[in-house]
Design an enzyme around this catalytic site. Structure first.
Site, mmCIF file in Angstrom:
data_model
loop_
_atom_site.group_PDB
_atom_site.id
_atom_site.type_symbol
_atom_site.label_atom_id
_atom_site.label_comp_id
_atom_site.label_asym_id
_atom_site.label_seq_id
_atom_site.Cartn_x
_atom_site.Cartn_y
_atom_site.Cartn_z
ATOM 1 N N ASP A 165 49.091 64.905 50.642
ATOM 2 C CA ASP A 165 49.806 66.122 50.257
ATOM 3 C C ASP A 165 49.477 67.199 51.303
ATOM 4 O O ASP A 165 50.080 67.221 52.372
ATOM 5 C CB ASP A 165 49.340 66.480 48.837
ATOM 6 C CG ASP A 165 50.095 67.629 48.220
ATOM 7 O OD1 ASP A 165 51.268 67.816 48.553
ATOM 8 O OD2 ASP A 165 49.514 68.350 47.386
ATOM 9 N N LYS B 142 53.854 63.390 51.496
ATOM 10 C CA LYS B 142 54.607 64.621 51.221
ATOM 11 C C LYS B 142 54.396 65.555 52.400
ATOM 12 O O LYS B 142 53.640 66.528 52.310
ATOM 13 C CB LYS B 142 54.006 65.285 49.975
ATOM 14 C CG LYS B 142 54.876 65.332 48.755
ATOM 15 C CD LYS B 142 54.277 66.295 47.747
ATOM 16 C CE LYS B 142 53.728 65.598 46.539
ATOM 17 N NZ LYS B 142 53.187 66.553 45.536
#
Ligand code: IMP
Ligand code: MG
Length: 174
Positions: free
Chosen positions: A101, A129
């Site tokens: 992330d 991501k």
């Protein structure tokens, strides 16, 4: 507030295709070598299990549990809740993560593990991501790139729940 997990982002079939593709890359890159695979608990337990069963090189499987938090230094701090059982000095090491992330956790973990002098150290993640990245961390093997949504299933959780879903779903709070 109710939690809705009806929206499937990645089907189980797409996950299986991803596993076949990523494991083929790893088998190609490590041909003739052996690997220490480090699964990052808890999220990567399913991905690690699926991935190592597709590897054709000799493999030692170990696990670490870590979390990162913001300290007074901008790089943040790493808390090791469970450390390795094996010495990785002079070994080819592959970190297996559920999702990258911000990249903080893996950037800090990489820094720590390099001090143990592995022969090589690479990162494999099931999901990425990149839109949320705050570090320059780039996974060496990436399963599926996803948009900026909070996802659960295939090992990923919301407060410990939904890890058992065979597919990946978007969490909506209603
Ligand atoms: P990072 O340090 O920001 O890269 O975050 C790492 C950890 O946050 C991951 O290993 C996950 O455990 C968790 N995480 C980040 N995004 C999600 C998500 O969409 N669903 C579930 N967990 C997530
Ligand atoms: Mg995690």
């Amino acid at each position: 507030m109710a939690i809705n997990t009806d929206s499937v982002l990645v089907s189980h079939e797409e996950i299986v295709q991803m596993l076949d593709r990523v494991s083929a890359q790893i088998n190609h890159d490590y041909e003739g070598k052996s690997l220490v695979v480090i699964g990052i608990l808890t999220g990567a337990f399913i991905f690690t299990a699926d991935l190592v069963r597709r590897l054709e090189v000799p493999v030692i499987v170990d696990f670490m549990q870590v979390s990162s938090y913001q300290g007074e230094f901008s790089t943040g701090l790493l808390k090791i809740k469970k450390d390795l059982s094996y010495d990785i000095k002079d070994k080819d090491v592959l970190i297996v993560e559920d999702i990258v992330d911000t990249g903080r956790t893996l950037a800090l973990l990489k820094e720590q593990l390099y001090k143990r002098e592995p022969k090589s150290l690479k990162i494999c993640t099931a999901f990425d991501k990149p839109s949320r990245r705050v570090t320059d961390l780039k996974p060496d093997y990436n399963g599926i790139t996803i948009p900026d949504e909070f996802i659960v299933g295939y090992g990923l959780d919301l407060d410990g729940m939904y890890r058992d879903f065979a597919d990946v779903r978007i969490v909506r709070k209603e």
